[in-house]
Write an enzyme that holds these catalytic residues in place. Sequence first.
Site: not given
Ligand code: NAD
Length: 489
Positions: A177, A227-228, A231-232, A283, A380
Amino acid sequence: MNVNKMYINGQWVLSKSGEHREIINPATEEVIANVTEGTVEDAREAIHAAYKAFYEVGWGETHARYRAQLLFEVADKLKQQIEAFALLETKNNGKPLRESSYDIADAVNQLEYYAGLITKPTGQVYDVPDDIQAYVVREPIGVVGQIVPWNYPLVMAVQKIAPALAAGCTVVIKPAEHTPLSLMKLFEIIDEVGFPPGVVNLVLGPGQTVGAEISENPLVDKVAFTGGTVTGKKIMRAATETLKNVSLELGGKSPNIVFEDADFETAVDYALYAIFANQGQVCSAGSRLLLQDSLYEKFVPELVKRAKAISVGNGLDANTEMGPLISKPHMEKVLDYIKVGIAEGAELLCGGNRLYEKGYYVAPTIFGKTKPTMRIVKEEIFGPVLVIQSFKTEEEAIRLANDSIYGLAGAVFTADGAKAQRVIRKLRAGITWINTYHLTFNEAPWGGYKQSGIGRELGTFGLEAYQEVKQVNINLNVCPSGWFSKKDE
Ligand code: NAD
């Protein structure tokens, strides 16, 4: 007011909601753009367009050379605008310009890498009995939903889009966002290059609605998420109903192990780089420094001295080495963790505070005297906060390093080559380094063990993540099998 649009089915469109979102520069707190706020309905439209492009128009059956040519064109156009993209990335994300410039060049390389890879030989042939010629082909998975975070807005998007399009998949991508701007600008290039409508779509909007729709819509064959970890897990649950193929690149709490025989200057330098690059919003950040106790008295004062000297400021300033955090809520989350660390009894060695009145800046922060059970050691933080753990022996270093729900990355610094390799062998992590940190390349696989994710991006693994495997069996002796006897009526 100028509201920037999404890109669905080859058209720039406003959301059906009529709503928009203000995009903020985290260095100044100024509004730098207004973007349309997508909804579930918009996501469905994009998914339908991608479905049609794959299953009816036949993007997946186009020749690899054609798809490669389009990707090379995107790469060429992006290469000509590295500076403009880097400026935009810094304004939107806050990271220092030198990091943004590196990121955009990296995205160019990813496009070129997958454009090149897809025209190379593939498949396997098997020597099997029974006059059968057996072989394997790789085919595109189909409609792919991609959801990316804000810490590397363009790179994270391109490392998903490039292999997916190269493989012949169609794409619906959603940026975070807070940081849609560089990806929206990339779609201007995608539009100019002229992909068939519906092949690659950009939807904006909240994760909880638009992201959730991408993860559960039955027309989506695969969901790729970075992402987090929390969320994953939600995404994996949402994808279960239709058993989608899922790739997850999640969080980490990675150990950076320094032995007493390490080259001192190199180890101090990389300990700083491991945690404070990109404001610690990485990450794979080396957020746990595991120091051999005999080195503690010499190493820590030097580390703290150098952390205090890091120039924190607006990423557009040439002298800036560390920028602001992405948003006010994220800054508050990081500051809360620092309070937790103090309350848990860790020793605050430097930082711990917000800097300046405007912008979401947090001073480089280091905690000593930590215990493995502390939240600041286990969770984290995703900011410029380093925790130091000390160890006596190689065995203890390995035990502490692996004492985590995560397994994304890890490093070891030592002059003893055999010891370095012994430790790396035992590390339960997908990305590892010896006497360096953070340097990884698009040629090699990226991803984690344990709760840091499932699957790998980048390299040949990153392409295979978007491919199905099909076996083909050809009868070289065309005659009846005789399995059931032929009976006269
Ligand atoms: P986040 O999980 O909050 O959001 C990531 C994305 O997921 C955003 O586009 C968000 O809109 C979307 N999202 C949120 N809730 C969702 C749902 N219920 N269903 C589907 N999509 C949803 O993460 P963030 O705060 O944007 O990023 C930080 C996190 O990402 C950290 O934990 C970091 O370690 C991780 N990260 C991992 C890698 C990797 O390669 N392993 C790389 C970069 C970041």
